[in-house]
Design an enzyme around this catalytic site. Structure first.
Site, short mmCIF file in Angstrom:
data_model
loop_
_atom_site.label_atom_id
_atom_site.label_comp_id
_atom_site.label_asym_id
_atom_site.label_seq_id
_atom_site.Cartn_x
_atom_site.Cartn_y
_atom_site.Cartn_z
N HIS A 148 0.89 -0.99 -0.01
CA HIS A 148 -0.03 0.05 -0.10
C HIS A 148 0.82 1.30 -0.16
O HIS A 148 1.96 1.42 0.50
CB HIS A 148 -0.98 0.07 1.15
CG HIS A 148 -2.07 0.83 1.26
ND1 HIS A 148 -1.63 2.31 1.44
CD2 HIS A 148 -3.35 0.97 0.82
CE1 HIS A 148 -2.79 2.96 1.28
NE2 HIS A 148 -3.87 2.37 0.64
N GLU A 174 -3.69 1.79 -7.36
CA GLU A 174 -4.11 3.06 -6.62
C GLU A 174 -3.16 4.03 -6.92
O GLU A 174 -2.05 4.23 -6.22
CB GLU A 174 -3.75 2.38 -5.21
CG GLU A 174 -5.09 1.46 -4.67
CD GLU A 174 -5.24 1.66 -3.39
OE1 GLU A 174 -6.55 1.75 -2.98
OE2 GLU A 174 -4.27 1.28 -2.51
P1 PGA Z 1 -9.12 6.14 -0.29
O1 PGA Z 1 -8.18 5.05 0.03
O2 PGA Z 1 -10.41 5.30 -0.53
O3 PGA Z 1 -9.63 6.84 1.12
O4 PGA Z 1 -8.81 7.20 -1.23
C1 PGA Z 1 -8.24 4.16 -0.62
C2 PGA Z 1 -6.97 3.15 -0.18
O5 PGA Z 1 -6.02 3.74 0.50
O6 PGA Z 1 -6.91 2.02 -0.44
#
Ligand code: PGA
Length: 247
Positions: free
Chosen positions: A93, A165
């Site tokens: 992450h 992401e």
């Molecule tokens: P968010 O976070 O939906 O608050 O942007 C997503 C994540 O950190 O996996």
């Protein structure tokens, strides 16, 4: 097909919070139709898994250490997670990469440990704003994937889900456009094809994370190549998470 809806609670939620959350969530979502999962803090992992044992809701950890055991004060290894009946683990992450300086090499070791213990992985990758501005986004995804998956066998990829992401979209309210997500998924598939083969690249499942909300889920769901979503901030409220799932 979109059917993965994973909540990343980050450093939030006590067990009391989770009890009332899941109680309410289960009344409004069909956990058989979709693959719903919660990435919870370590401290509530075992209890949450116990609580949800008669449901289809998956329970995951947000991190793992890459060594088998030893003098690593404060760390948790894969067999400890297995003992909690943990279904899956978030690896790579961007908050771990940024605040805890996790490298692609460490991420790779974590994935290998989890494969060894038969625990599924949600492998997060994504470029920063600067990478994107400098035209370096594809290159960064390529490095993250090739180093993170180094030595991972073809058959193990069945237990690995990629979470795209973009770092600049996480927790900022700045969701990536459908076009950008489509392009990135396409890059990811090309990279997987180069690393493995086209059959694997077609099969690999990619979910998107980064400011997913009940307001933008309809638009995001139009992306044909996406398999689901990883939701941070919006998942902390069960109503919002349910709205996203039921869309
Ligand atoms: P968010 O976070 O939906 O608050 O942007 C997503 C994540 O950190 O996996």
């Amino acid at each position: 097909m979109i059917n993965y809806y994973f909540a990343n609670f980050k450093m939030n939620m006590t067990f009391e919070d989770i009890k009332s959350y899941t109680d309410s969530l289960l009344k409004v979502v069909d956990d058989k139709k979709n693959k719903v999962g919660l990435f919870v803090p370590y401290t509530v992992l075992w209890q949450t898994k116990e609580l949800l044992k008669d449901t289809n809701i998956l329970v995951g950890a947000q991190n793992v250490h890459y060594e088998d055991a030893g003098a690593f004060t404060g760390e948790i290894n894969a067999s400890m997670l297995k003992e909690c009946n943990c279904d899956m683990v978030l690896v790579g992450h961007s908050e771990r990469r940024k605040y805890f300086k996790e490298t692609n090499i460490e991420i790779n070791k974590k994935i290998k440990q989890l494969m060894k213990h038969n625990i599924k992985v949600v492998f997060c990758i994504g470029e920063t704003k600067q990478d994107r501005i400098q035209g370096n986004a594809k290159n960064v995804l390529c490095q993250q994937l090739s180093r993170g998956l180094s030595g991972i066998y073809e058959n193990e990829l069945e237990n690995i889900l990629i979470a795209y992401e973009p770092v600049w979209a996480i927790g900022t309210g700045e969701t990536a456009s459908n076009k950008l997500i489509e392009e990135s998924i396409c890059h990811i598939k090309e990279i997987i094809k180069d690393l493995y083969n086209s059959a694997i690249s077609e099969k690999i499942r990619v979910i998107y994370g980064g400011s997913v909300t009940p307001q933008n889920i309809k638009t995001l769901s139009k992306i044909k190549t996406i398999h689901g979503f990883l939701i941070g901030g919006a998942s902390l409220n069960y109503n919002n998470f349910a709205e996203i799932i039921n869309n």
